[in-house]
Design a protein around this motif. Structure first.
Motif, PDB file in Angstrom:
ATOM      1  N   CYS A  52       0.819  -1.213   0.000  1.00 38.54           N
ATOM      2  CA  CYS A  52       0.000   0.000   0.000  1.00 38.54           C
ATOM      3  C   CYS A  52       0.851   1.260   0.000  1.00 38.54           C
ATOM      4  O   CYS A  52       0.626   2.178  -0.781  1.00 38.54           O
ATOM      5  N   PHE A  53       1.855   1.322   0.894  1.00 36.59           N
ATOM      6  CA  PHE A  53       2.656   2.535   1.028  1.00 36.59           C
ATOM      7  C   PHE A  53       3.575   2.766  -0.169  1.00 36.59           C
ATOM      8  O   PHE A  53       3.934   3.894  -0.469  1.00 36.59           O
ATOM      9  N   TYR A  54       3.966   1.685  -0.853  1.00 39.37           N
ATOM     10  CA  TYR A  54       4.965   1.824  -1.911  1.00 39.37           C
ATOM     11  C   TYR A  54       4.436   1.379  -3.272  1.00 39.37           C
ATOM     12  O   TYR A  54       5.207   1.022  -4.157  1.00 39.37           O
ATOM     13  N   VAL A  55       3.103   1.401  -3.422  1.00 38.07           N
ATOM     14  CA  VAL A  55       2.515   0.905  -4.666  1.00 38.07           C
ATOM     15  C   VAL A  55       2.988   1.710  -5.873  1.00 38.07           C
ATOM     16  O   VAL A  55       3.230   1.149  -6.948  1.00 38.07           O
ATOM     17  N   SER A  56       3.157   3.025  -5.711  1.00 39.72           N
ATOM     18  CA  SER A  56       3.631   3.849  -6.835  1.00 39.72           C
ATOM     19  C   SER A  56       5.015   3.409  -7.285  1.00 39.72           C
ATOM     20  O   SER A  56       5.300   3.307  -8.489  1.00 39.72           O
ATOM     21  N   ASN A  57       5.890   3.137  -6.301  1.00 41.65           N
ATOM     22  CA  ASN A  57       7.246   2.700  -6.637  1.00 41.65           C
ATOM     23  C   ASN A  57       7.247   1.330  -7.310  1.00 41.65           C
ATOM     24  O   ASN A  57       8.072   1.053  -8.190  1.00 41.65           O
ATOM     25  N   ILE A  58       6.325   0.453  -6.870  1.00 41.36           N
ATOM     26  CA  ILE A  58       6.238  -0.872  -7.483  1.00 41.36           C
ATOM     27  C   ILE A  58       5.852  -0.749  -8.954  1.00 41.36           C
ATOM     28  O   ILE A  58       6.463  -1.366  -9.835  1.00 41.36           O
ATOM     29  N   PHE A  59       4.829   0.074  -9.237  1.00 35.12           N
ATOM     30  CA  PHE A  59       4.414   0.270 -10.632  1.00 35.12           C
ATOM     31  C   PHE A  59       5.545   0.907 -11.449  1.00 35.12           C
ATOM     32  O   PHE A  59       5.805   0.505 -12.584  1.00 35.12           O
ATOM     33  N   LYS A  60       6.209   1.884 -10.842  1.00 31.40           N
ATOM     34  CA  LYS A  60       7.288   2.588 -11.559  1.00 31.40           C
ATOM     35  C   LYS A  60       8.441   1.640 -11.879  1.00 31.40           C
ATOM     36  O   LYS A  60       8.965   1.636 -13.001  1.00 31.40           O
ATOM     37  N   SER A  61       8.831   0.840 -10.883  1.00 34.67           N
ATOM     38  CA  SER A  61       9.956  -0.080 -11.098  1.00 34.67           C
ATOM     39  C   SER A  61       9.615  -1.160 -12.120  1.00 34.67           C
ATOM     40  O   SER A  61      10.501  -1.728 -12.759  1.00 34.67           O
ATOM     41  N   ALA A  62       8.319  -1.445 -12.274  1.00 30.90           N
ATOM     42  CA  ALA A  62       7.886  -2.441 -13.254  1.00 30.90           C
ATOM     43  C   ALA A  62       7.685  -1.839 -14.638  1.00 30.90           C
ATOM     44  O   ALA A  62       7.364  -2.556 -15.589  1.00 30.90           O
ATOM     45  N   GLY A  63       7.870  -0.510 -14.753  1.00 28.60           N
ATOM     46  CA  GLY A  63       7.728   0.136 -16.049  1.00 28.60           C
ATOM     47  C   GLY A  63       6.305   0.494 -16.405  1.00 28.60           C
ATOM     48  O   GLY A  63       5.983   0.663 -17.590  1.00 28.60           O
ATOM     49  N   PHE A  64       5.427   0.652 -15.380  1.00 24.63           N
ATOM     50  CA  PHE A  64       4.025   1.013 -15.625  1.00 24.63           C
ATOM     51  C   PHE A  64       3.757   2.380 -15.016  1.00 24.63           C
ATOM     52  O   PHE A  64       4.391   2.768 -14.021  1.00 24.63           O
ATOM     53  N   SER A  98       5.712  -1.931   7.024  1.00 26.76           N
ATOM     54  CA  SER A  98       6.084  -0.743   6.248  1.00 26.76           C
ATOM     55  C   SER A  98       7.547  -0.371   6.490  1.00 26.76           C
ATOM     56  O   SER A  98       8.237   0.108   5.582  1.00 26.76           O
ATOM     57  N   TYR A  99       8.043  -0.608   7.726  1.00 23.23           N
ATOM     58  CA  TYR A  99       9.437  -0.266   8.058  1.00 23.23           C
ATOM     59  C   TYR A  99      10.416  -1.227   7.388  1.00 23.23           C
ATOM     60  O   TYR A  99      11.482  -0.829   6.917  1.00 23.23           O
ATOM     61  N   LEU A 129      13.739  -5.392   2.870  1.00 23.61           N
ATOM     62  CA  LEU A 129      13.500  -6.664   2.200  1.00 23.61           C
ATOM     63  C   LEU A 129      13.685  -6.527   0.685  1.00 23.61           C
ATOM     64  O   LEU A 129      14.279  -7.400   0.033  1.00 23.61           O
ATOM     65  N   MET A 130      13.172  -5.429   0.127  1.00 19.33           N
ATOM     66  CA  MET A 130      13.295  -5.226  -1.318  1.00 19.33           C
ATOM     67  C   MET A 130      14.757  -5.048  -1.719  1.00 19.33           C
ATOM     68  O   MET A 130      15.169  -5.461  -2.806  1.00 19.33           O
ATOM     69  N   SER A 131      15.575  -4.421  -0.845  1.00 17.11           N
ATOM     70  CA  SER A 131      17.008  -4.284  -1.120  1.00 17.11           C
ATOM     71  C   SER A 131      17.689  -5.646  -1.080  1.00 17.11           C
ATOM     72  O   SER A 131      18.634  -5.912  -1.842  1.00 17.11           O
ATOM     73  N   TRP A 132      17.224  -6.509  -0.201  1.00 19.96           N
ATOM     74  CA  TRP A 132      17.763  -7.874  -0.109  1.00 19.96           C
ATOM     75  C   TRP A 132      17.393  -8.681  -1.348  1.00 19.96           C
ATOM     76  O   TRP A 132      18.250  -9.255  -2.013  1.00 19.96           O
ATOM     77  N   TYR A 166      12.100 -10.177  -5.541  1.00 19.00           N
ATOM     78  CA  TYR A 166      11.200 -11.319  -5.696  1.00 19.00           C
ATOM     79  C   TYR A 166      11.132 -12.155  -4.427  1.00 19.00           C
ATOM     80  O   TYR A 166      10.103 -12.737  -4.096  1.00 19.00           O
ATOM     81  N   GLY A 167      12.229 -12.180  -3.666  1.00 20.01           N
ATOM     82  CA  GLY A 167      12.222 -12.903  -2.393  1.00 20.01           C
ATOM     83  C   GLY A 167      11.246 -12.299  -1.398  1.00 20.01           C
ATOM     84  O   GLY A 167      10.622 -13.024  -0.605  1.00 20.01           O
ATOM     85  N   THR A 168      11.085 -10.966  -1.447  1.00 21.91           N
ATOM     86  CA  THR A 168      10.136 -10.287  -0.554  1.00 21.91           C
ATOM     87  C   THR A 168       8.726 -10.824  -0.761  1.00 21.91           C
ATOM     88  O   THR A 168       8.018 -11.149   0.201  1.00 21.91           O
ATOM     89  N   PHE A 169       8.335 -10.953  -2.018  1.00 22.22           N
ATOM     90  CA  PHE A 169       6.969 -11.415  -2.293  1.00 22.22           C
ATOM     91  C   PHE A 169       6.814 -12.916  -2.060  1.00 22.22           C
ATOM     92  O   PHE A 169       5.710 -13.385  -1.770  1.00 22.22           O
ATOM     93  N   LEU A 170       7.885 -13.664  -2.141  1.00 24.48           N
ATOM     94  CA  LEU A 170       7.813 -15.078  -1.762  1.00 24.48           C
ATOM     95  C   LEU A 170       7.598 -15.218  -0.255  1.00 24.48           C
ATOM     96  O   LEU A 170       6.857 -16.101   0.194  1.00 24.48           O
ATOM     97  N   VAL A 171       8.235 -14.340   0.525  1.00 19.97           N
ATOM     98  CA  VAL A 171       8.012 -14.327   1.979  1.00 19.97           C
ATOM     99  C   VAL A 171       6.549 -14.017   2.282  1.00 19.97           C
ATOM    100  O   VAL A 171       5.902 -14.692   3.099  1.00 19.97           O
TER     101      VAL A 171
END
Length: 481
Positions: free
Chosen positions: A301-313, A431-432, A437-440, A443-448
């Motif tokens: 929720c907090f980073y949805v804009s960044n997720i779309f941006k990083s995916a090229g959308f 959120s913290y 996790l994303m830096s680690w 794709y592993g973040t979403f598997l967790v």
């Protein structure tokens, strides 16, 4: 003279039957009118909650620029100012945790209406502080105040609705809590792109004012009045909610009998929640809050804009679609929750969340390894929209509905505060940790998150009971023996 088997419309008995049916329908309409009005007033608090959540995203750049929370001269100053704005964003969650800790005691001491008045006053004061802010301190004080009010609202609104609603409407009406949270956040995000951040803060005062005025027009929770021994007020409130011609004798007797049984038990302290008598309801309430938050919702929720941006959308198109989708799906759930039941919705929701996390994780895996790059944006968007649609279909609203149903009234304050605190701690923790996790591993973040949501499905199957179509007293007696 024999009566005809089929009465004609002009037959006296038929006329009397029609009149009686009309009176009963009128009584039902009156009772529904008061229940609906009371629910509308209460969910204005949920809308305030949503406004608080949605405020920081569209205003971030404007606030940093307006109040010089970002300077380009020296790198260390930029970092300092960025940290200051991060504090402004995250302090909302800390305020909510404080509100969660005190919410149960406030609702037990002041009543459900009194707790809503207090939280509305805190939110109004917070919005005013933000509007007049000329520096970091006033911003943080305002955000902390709105966070506190939000934490209290998150507990008391679903509890109040569950205590006033008839059993056949309780699920649908309690789900409106989540609808209004989503609505408040979505509206704030959209109009925040047109209004100045100070004007957006003032819009938060509108639902606060409606709530404060509306509380004078609706009755207090009958169950709370009965628990406090205010017998006459209890009967008057219950009669208002069920209609002036409704027979409340049976329902009133069931409520009083159950409360008298609870009153014979020792006064409950926080540690007593973990006694065998109450342990199952506490495990259910807290477990559902853990499942709701640690499945990743606040990271997404907090980073949805960044997720779309990083995916090229397009971030703006994606985020607006995301906001609209969660409101629409949550509205649809209000239509089926009392027919389909709580447990099936949680299972469908959890299954969708697992699939959504796997799709999103796969999209990031493909991007990292530069495989099938043409499909990455579509997969990321599909995964995120499926995620929010699935979350809104059950895991968003249903845990709050069940939490408001399962705790006996003598432990509702302490147990509800604990469950709400766990929820807000989870919101902060996810959120913290999301960026770490994303830096680690993206794709592993979403598997967790997929693994956590899979465990939530097991928890629902093994532990969570179905509560539809039963009175609060029947539910609590079945769970706590």
């Amino acid at each position: 003279m024999e009566e005809p088997l089929i009465l004609k419309n002009d037959h006296p008995a038929a006329t009397a039957s029609v009149e009686e049916d009309g009176l009963q329908q009128k009584s039902r309409n009156e009772s529904l009118w008061m229940v609906y009005l009371s629910t509308f007033v209460a969910v204005c608090g949920s809308y305030v909650f949503g406004c608080c959540v949605g405020f920081s995203s569209p205003t971030q750049d404007a606030i940093r620029e307006d109040l010089s929370l970002s300077l380009a001269e020296v790198e260390s100053i930029i970092l300092l100012r960025y940290v200051q704005y991060s504090m402004f964003g995250s302090i909302l969650t800390f305020g909510a945790m404080i509100g969660a800790i005190t919410s149960g005691s406030l609702a037990d001491l002041m009543g459900r209406k009194g707790a809503m008045r207090l939280s509305s006053a805190f939110c109004a004061a917070g919005w005013i502080a933000i509007y007049f802010a000329q520096g970091v301190v006033a911003l943080d004080i305002g955000r902390l105040a709105t966070g506190y009010g939000m934490g209290v609202f998150s507990y008391v609104v679903p509890v109040f609705i569950s205590e006033i609603a008839p059993k056949n409407l309780r699920g649908a009406l309690a789900t409106l809590n989540q609808v209004m949270i989503c609505g408040g956040a979505s509206v704030s995000f959209i109009i925040g792109t047109f209004l100045t951040w100070r004007a957006l803060a003032l819009t938060g005062l509108i639902p606060c004012g409606i709530l404060l005025i509306g509380l004078f027009l609706i009755p207090e929770s009958p169950r709370w009045l009965a628990k406090r021994g205010r017998q006459k007020e209890f009967e008057v409130a219950l009669q208002k909610l069920r209609g002036k011609d409704a027979d409340i004798v049976e329902e009133a007797a069931e409520i009083k009998e159950y409360i008298e049984t609870l009153d014979r038990l020792p006064k409950v302290k926080l540690l007593d929640l973990f006694n065998k008598r109450y342990l199952r309801s506490v495990i259910i309430g807290v477990g559902l809050m853990v499942a709701q938050q640690f499945g990743g919702i606040n990271g997404v929720c907090f980073y949805v804009s960044n997720i779309f941006k990083s995916a090229g959308f397009s971030p703006s198109v994606g985020t607006i679609t995301y906001a609209i989708l969660q409101v629409v799906v949550t509205l649809l759930i209000t239509q089926v929750i009392d027919r389909a039941g709580r447990k099936p919705l949680l299972l469908v929701s959890g299954s969708g969340l697992v699939l959504a996390c796997l799709i999103t994780g796969l999209s990031f895996y493909l991007k990292v390894n530069e495989l099938a790059l043409n499909y990455v944006p579509a997969m990321a968007v599909t995964g995120i929209l499926l995620y929010i649609g699935s979350f809104s279909a059950g895991m968003g609203a249903v845990p709050w509905v069940i939490m408001s149903e399962i705790f006996p009234i003598n432990i509702k304050g302490a147990a509800g505060a604990l469950a709400t605190l766990v929820n807000w701690f989870g919101a902060w923790a996810v959120s913290y940790t999301y960026n770490f996790l994303m830096s680690w591993s993206s794709y592993g973040t979403f598997l967790v998150y997929a693994a956590i949501n899979a465990l939530a499905i097991v928890f629902v199957i093994k532990v969570v009971p179905e509560t539809k179509g039963r009175t609060l007293e029947q539910i609590q007696a079945a769970i706590n023996g």
